[in-house]
Design a protein around this motif. Structure first.
Motif, PDB file in Angstrom:
ATOM      1  N   VAL A 209       8.762   1.025   0.961  1.00 37.79           N
ATOM      2  CA  VAL A 209       8.590   1.899   0.221  1.00 37.79           C
ATOM      3  C   VAL A 209       8.129   1.150  -1.345  1.00 37.79           C
ATOM      4  O   VAL A 209       7.388   1.573  -1.987  1.00 37.79           O
ATOM      5  CB  VAL A 209       9.864   2.800  -0.200  1.00 37.79           C
ATOM      6  CG1 VAL A 209       9.473   3.791  -1.478  1.00 37.79           C
ATOM      7  CG2 VAL A 209       9.967   3.658   1.119  1.00 37.79           C
ATOM      8  N   ASN A 210       8.979   0.144  -1.646  1.00 34.77           N
ATOM      9  CA  ASN A 210       8.828  -0.573  -2.920  1.00 34.77           C
ATOM     10  C   ASN A 210       7.600  -1.354  -3.115  1.00 34.77           C
ATOM     11  O   ASN A 210       7.167  -1.775  -4.011  1.00 34.77           O
ATOM     12  CB  ASN A 210       9.870  -1.372  -3.265  1.00 34.77           C
ATOM     13  CG  ASN A 210      11.311  -0.465  -3.717  1.00 34.77           C
ATOM     14  OD1 ASN A 210      11.096   0.756  -4.206  1.00 34.77           O
ATOM     15  ND2 ASN A 210      12.328  -1.073  -3.450  1.00 34.77           N
ATOM     16  N   THR A 211       7.049  -1.820  -1.925  1.00 38.23           N
ATOM     17  CA  THR A 211       5.880  -2.611  -1.771  1.00 38.23           C
ATOM     18  C   THR A 211       4.451  -2.013  -1.194  1.00 38.23           C
ATOM     19  O   THR A 211       3.574  -1.509  -2.048  1.00 38.23           O
ATOM     20  CB  THR A 211       5.941  -3.846  -0.855  1.00 38.23           C
ATOM     21  OG1 THR A 211       6.797  -3.511   0.265  1.00 38.23           O
ATOM     22  CG2 THR A 211       7.495  -4.631  -1.598  1.00 38.23           C
ATOM     23  N   VAL A 212       4.380  -1.767   0.102  1.00 36.90           N
ATOM     24  CA  VAL A 212       3.390  -1.123   0.680  1.00 36.90           C
ATOM     25  C   VAL A 212       3.136   0.485   0.211  1.00 36.90           C
ATOM     26  O   VAL A 212       2.070   0.870  -0.224  1.00 36.90           O
ATOM     27  CB  VAL A 212       3.177  -0.848   2.091  1.00 36.90           C
ATOM     28  CG1 VAL A 212       2.190  -0.438   2.741  1.00 36.90           C
ATOM     29  CG2 VAL A 212       3.609  -2.680   2.826  1.00 36.90           C
ATOM     30  N   GLY A 213       4.284   1.038  -0.038  1.00 36.01           N
ATOM     31  CA  GLY A 213       4.163   2.438  -0.505  1.00 36.01           C
ATOM     32  C   GLY A 213       3.968   2.531  -1.996  1.00 36.01           C
ATOM     33  O   GLY A 213       2.995   3.354  -2.272  1.00 36.01           O
ATOM     34  N   LYS A 214       4.370   1.386  -2.871  1.00 33.88           N
ATOM     35  CA  LYS A 214       3.863   1.710  -4.094  1.00 33.88           C
ATOM     36  C   LYS A 214       2.596   1.437  -4.417  1.00 33.88           C
ATOM     37  O   LYS A 214       1.860   1.933  -5.241  1.00 33.88           O
ATOM     38  CB  LYS A 214       4.873   0.425  -4.872  1.00 33.88           C
ATOM     39  CG  LYS A 214       4.597   0.599  -6.327  1.00 33.88           C
ATOM     40  CD  LYS A 214       5.718  -0.440  -7.097  1.00 33.88           C
ATOM     41  CE  LYS A 214       5.446  -0.552  -8.592  1.00 33.88           C
ATOM     42  NZ  LYS A 214       6.246  -1.576  -9.070  1.00 33.88           N
ATOM     43  N   ILE A 215       1.872   0.523  -3.451  1.00 35.52           N
ATOM     44  CA  ILE A 215       0.464  -0.022  -3.383  1.00 35.52           C
ATOM     45  C   ILE A 215      -0.484   1.309  -3.325  1.00 35.52           C
ATOM     46  O   ILE A 215      -1.397   1.423  -3.818  1.00 35.52           O
ATOM     47  CB  ILE A 215       0.188  -1.169  -2.619  1.00 35.52           C
ATOM     48  CG1 ILE A 215       0.826  -2.387  -3.127  1.00 35.52           C
ATOM     49  CG2 ILE A 215      -1.488  -1.406  -2.760  1.00 35.52           C
ATOM     50  CD1 ILE A 215       0.997  -3.678  -2.343  1.00 35.52           C
ATOM     51  N   MET A 216       0.136   1.940  -2.277  1.00 29.99           N
ATOM     52  CA  MET A 216      -0.679   3.001  -1.696  1.00 29.99           C
ATOM     53  C   MET A 216      -0.384   4.493  -2.723  1.00 29.99           C
ATOM     54  O   MET A 216      -1.138   5.299  -2.552  1.00 29.99           O
ATOM     55  CB  MET A 216      -0.182   3.618  -0.482  1.00 29.99           C
ATOM     56  CG  MET A 216      -0.471   2.405   0.582  1.00 29.99           C
ATOM     57  SD  MET A 216       0.328   2.788   2.262  1.00 29.99           S
ATOM     58  CE  MET A 216      -0.555   4.353   2.769  1.00 29.99           C
ATOM     59  N   GLY A 217       0.563   4.252  -3.754  1.00 31.30           N
ATOM     60  CA  GLY A 217       0.744   5.436  -4.520  1.00 31.30           C
ATOM     61  C   GLY A 217       1.443   6.418  -3.960  1.00 31.30           C
ATOM     62  O   GLY A 217       1.500   7.586  -4.425  1.00 31.30           O
ATOM     63  N   LEU A 218       2.238   6.097  -2.905  1.00 35.59           N
ATOM     64  CA  LEU A 218       3.257   7.271  -2.225  1.00 35.59           C
ATOM     65  C   LEU A 218       4.219   7.761  -2.948  1.00 35.59           C
ATOM     66  O   LEU A 218       5.153   6.821  -3.635  1.00 35.59           O
ATOM     67  CB  LEU A 218       3.395   6.892  -0.744  1.00 35.59           C
ATOM     68  CG  LEU A 218       2.592   6.566   0.175  1.00 35.59           C
ATOM     69  CD1 LEU A 218       3.114   5.991   1.275  1.00 35.59           C
ATOM     70  CD2 LEU A 218       1.547   7.551   0.338  1.00 35.59           C
ATOM     71  N   GLN A 219       4.398   8.939  -3.185  1.00 34.20           N
ATOM     72  CA  GLN A 219       5.513   9.459  -4.282  1.00 34.20           C
ATOM     73  C   GLN A 219       6.804   9.863  -3.340  1.00 34.20           C
ATOM     74  O   GLN A 219       7.651  10.280  -4.020  1.00 34.20           O
ATOM     75  CB  GLN A 219       4.807  10.684  -4.754  1.00 34.20           C
ATOM     76  CG  GLN A 219       3.668  10.294  -5.677  1.00 34.20           C
ATOM     77  CD  GLN A 219       4.092   9.313  -7.097  1.00 34.20           C
ATOM     78  OE1 GLN A 219       4.810   9.318  -7.484  1.00 34.20           O
ATOM     79  NE2 GLN A 219       2.985   8.454  -6.952  1.00 34.20           N
ATOM     80  N   SER A 220       6.761   9.909  -2.075  1.00 34.19           N
ATOM     81  CA  SER A 220       7.667  10.568  -1.237  1.00 34.19           C
ATOM     82  C   SER A 220       9.247   9.838  -1.252  1.00 34.19           C
ATOM     83  O   SER A 220      10.199  10.255  -1.428  1.00 34.19           O
ATOM     84  CB  SER A 220       7.503  10.899   0.191  1.00 34.19           C
ATOM     85  OG  SER A 220       7.174   9.762   0.721  1.00 34.19           O
ATOM     86  N   GLY A 221       9.037   8.463  -1.629  1.00 33.60           N
ATOM     87  CA  GLY A 221      10.312   7.539  -1.734  1.00 33.60           C
ATOM     88  C   GLY A 221      10.890   7.319  -0.126  1.00 33.60           C
ATOM     89  O   GLY A 221      11.735   6.946  -0.063  1.00 33.60           O
ATOM     90  N   LYS A 222       9.929   7.630   0.846  1.00 35.81           N
ATOM     91  CA  LYS A 222      10.561   7.533   2.286  1.00 35.81           C
ATOM     92  C   LYS A 222       9.483   7.240   3.236  1.00 35.81           C
ATOM     93  O   LYS A 222       8.191   7.651   2.723  1.00 35.81           O
ATOM     94  CB  LYS A 222      11.242   8.913   2.685  1.00 35.81           C
ATOM     95  CG  LYS A 222      10.501  10.104   2.754  1.00 35.81           C
ATOM     96  CD  LYS A 222      11.420  11.192   3.234  1.00 35.81           C
ATOM     97  CE  LYS A 222      10.542  12.452   3.279  1.00 35.81           C
ATOM     98  NZ  LYS A 222      11.427  13.726   3.722  1.00 35.81           N
ATOM     99  N   LEU A 223       9.756   6.863   4.486  1.00 41.37           N
ATOM    100  CA  LEU A 223       8.907   6.585   5.170  1.00 41.37           C
ATOM    101  C   LEU A 223       8.051   7.587   5.926  1.00 41.37           C
ATOM    102  O   LEU A 223       8.661   8.765   5.896  1.00 41.37           O
ATOM    103  CB  LEU A 223       9.310   5.955   6.512  1.00 41.37           C
ATOM    104  CG  LEU A 223       9.943   4.390   6.512  1.00 41.37           C
ATOM    105  CD1 LEU A 223      10.075   4.005   8.032  1.00 41.37           C
ATOM    106  CD2 LEU A 223       8.806   3.497   5.828  1.00 41.37           C
ATOM    107  N   ASP A 224       6.417   7.767   6.011  1.00 43.60           N
ATOM    108  CA  ASP A 224       5.982   8.746   6.718  1.00 43.60           C
ATOM    109  C   ASP A 224       4.965   8.044   7.601  1.00 43.60           C
ATOM    110  O   ASP A 224       4.847   6.842   7.577  1.00 43.60           O
ATOM    111  CB  ASP A 224       5.323   9.663   5.669  1.00 43.60           C
ATOM    112  CG  ASP A 224       4.307   9.160   4.734  1.00 43.60           C
ATOM    113  OD1 ASP A 224       3.858   7.773   4.887  1.00 43.60           O
ATOM    114  OD2 ASP A 224       3.976   9.746   3.648  1.00 43.60           O
ATOM    115  N   ASN A 225       3.998   8.916   8.230  1.00 43.97           N
ATOM    116  CA  ASN A 225       3.130   8.236   9.267  1.00 43.97           C
ATOM    117  C   ASN A 225       2.101   7.574   8.568  1.00 43.97           C
ATOM    118  O   ASN A 225       1.997   6.054   9.078  1.00 43.97           O
ATOM    119  CB  ASN A 225       2.157   9.605   9.777  1.00 43.97           C
ATOM    120  CG  ASN A 225       3.101  10.397  10.766  1.00 43.97           C
ATOM    121  OD1 ASN A 225       4.258  10.719  10.689  1.00 43.97           O
ATOM    122  ND2 ASN A 225       2.404  10.410  11.986  1.00 43.97           N
ATOM    123  N   MET A 226       1.617   7.727   7.348  1.00 46.28           N
ATOM    124  CA  MET A 226       0.580   6.760   6.626  1.00 46.28           C
ATOM    125  C   MET A 226       1.300   5.456   6.342  1.00 46.28           C
ATOM    126  O   MET A 226       0.838   4.424   6.671  1.00 46.28           O
ATOM    127  CB  MET A 226       0.251   7.573   5.504  1.00 46.28           C
ATOM    128  CG  MET A 226      -1.080   6.675   4.828  1.00 46.28           C
ATOM    129  SD  MET A 226      -1.521   7.509   3.393  1.00 46.28           S
ATOM    130  CE  MET A 226      -2.217   9.077   4.160  1.00 46.28           C
TER     131      MET A 226
END
Length: 453
Positions: A209-226
């Protein structure tokens, strides 16, 4: 006060020069503990005590290695690597922390806890293998030069890709659970070949969440499909980059990939011997592990193979399983520590419907498990050989972050004198092993009910 780590007869190897130095190292650690508890832990005292411990540890390593060489011990190279890791990596890092914090109490406790834990674990496991009383776990690791190169490349790539500083926690990670993990398996080689190379990557969920998710701009703070799909391909590129840098672990084509449950991942560690097994911490961002197993790889019991035509379904199923697991994760965590496999597994069978149950076969294994996955209650066998319940409890109480974990002793003796001795150690309680299973379960349920109210 009593010694924290009093020398026991069963620790002896029967080799005088090694046994004497082990006893001396135990005494030095005890003396440092006493200085601290008697508030004599001035900077000068700590410096001199640490210098004394380091000097004797270095002498002990040299004497032990000379003895192993004299008897033609097959595990000499592996043993030397373990000594070298402690001497050149662990001790300098601890000393740097002491100096940087001006010998702050937390840093002193960290130094003592790490040195004591390492000394106990090494004495009771690797050193026993020298005289045939046990077997060293890490007999098939890559040569030191290759391991060192892998550590450097992994740390450098983590920094380049995510701008995170990583610290090596262990170069002998044994598959323990840490936090909420994502377990990813990649198999390389030519299809149909018996000898292939297996890469296992473990990410603490929050790290993704803190690396790949942050780069993608994901806001959920949890795993999802993407995020899972993005993490898969990021991980594949990560491994590809490692192989580019390190010809020693390069392989041919990717033949198989799987997302594993923790149980599937841990099954591999129970049955296979890793060549490389590294655990890193990235500060507050999360933990991750990089493991290499080759050549005869496990086939049965591994997760479904992910291929282009089923990738969407496999990730969806994986997230669905994790959602169900998240519900299960709300259960209270109990660690059962007992040298009897029968007791451990009967307790797990009794408790696992209502609790998340982890197992450890010794006090040393318990400390490792607790470090990575803190339980809500420890059921601790009092009569274990070598490192018994009282010594394990003492080690736990040395660490501030573990000191408040409730510990209930398991004992097969109900004699009043034994019970009195147990209670003098101030556990949260005790359980008699010969009680009926329903009674044991009832008492554990009552303990948590009392904690809640």
């Amino acid at each position: 006060m009593d010694d924290r780590f009093s020398w026991q007869e069963e620790y002896n190897l029967g080799v005088e020069i090694i046994d004497q130095e082990h006893q001396r190292l135990f005494k030095i650690i005890n003396k440092l503990f006493r200085f601290r508890e008697e508030e004599k832990d001035s900077q000068w005292t700590c410096q001199e005590g640490i210098k004394y411990f380091k000097g004797h540890a270095t002498k002990h390593f040299a004497d032990e290695e000379a003895y192993m060489a004299s008897i033609g011990y097959a595990g000499l190279a592996e043993h030397q690597a373990i000594h070298r890791g402690f001497r050149e990596n662990t001790l300098p890092a601890l000393e740097e922390e002491l100096e940087r914090t001006d010998y702050a109490p937390d840093a002193v406790e960290h130094f003592l806890g790490v040195c004591a834990g390492w000394l106990v674990g090494h004495t009771l496991m690797e050193d026993q293998a020298i005289v045939g009383k046990g077997s060293g776990k890490w007999e098939h690791l890559l040569p030191r030069e290759q391991l060192s190169a892998i550590k450097q490349v992994v740390a450098q790539l983590v920094f380049e890709m995510f701008q995170l500083e990583s610290q090596l926690i262990s170069d002998a990670y044994n598959g323990e659970k840490f936090g909420k993990g994502v377990y990813y398996r990649l198999v390389y080689g030519s299809k149909g070949e018996e000898k292939r190379q297996e890469i296992l990557l473990v990410f603490e969920e929050k790290l993704l969440v803190n690396t790949v998710g942050k780069i993608m701009g994901l806001q959920s703070g949890k795993l999802d499909n993407m995020l899972v799909h993005a993490a898969r391909y990021t991980a594949r590129q990560f491994v590809y980059r490692i192989m580019e840098e390190l010809p020693a672990i390069s392989a041919q084509e990717l033949t198989e990939e799987n997302l594993l449950s923790y149980e599937q991942f841990h099954k591999i560690f129970r049955r296979e011997t890793p060549q490389t097994s590294l655990l890193f911490n990235t500060g507050g961002a999360g933990y991750f592990a990089f493991c290499v197993i080759a050549p005869h790889l496990l086939q049965n019991g591994v997760g479904s193979i992910i291929e282009p035509d089923n990738a969407l379904d496999e990730v969806e199923k994986y997230l669905s399983k994790r959602a169900r697991q998240d519900t299960a994760d709300q259960k209270r965590k109990i660690l059962v520590v007992d040298d009897s496999m029968t007791i451990r597994h009967s307790m797990k069978q009794l408790l696992s419907e209502d609790y998340e149950v982890a197992l450890a076969e010794s006090g040393v294994a318990a400390i490792r498990t607790i470090t990575l996955n803190r339980p809500d209650l420890v059921l601790l066998d009092y009569e274990m050989p070598v490192c018994d319940g009282s010594q394990t409890l003492a080690m736990l109480r040395l660490e501030k972050e573990f000191a408040d974990i409730p510990v209930v002793f398991l004992t097969g003796q109900g004699d009043p004198e034994v019970v009195k001795k147990l209670l003098a150690l101030k556990p949260a309680g005790y359980l008699l092993k010969y009680l009926k299973p329903a009674e044991i379960k009832q008492k554990i349920d009552a303990f948590f009910d009392q904690e809640t109210h």
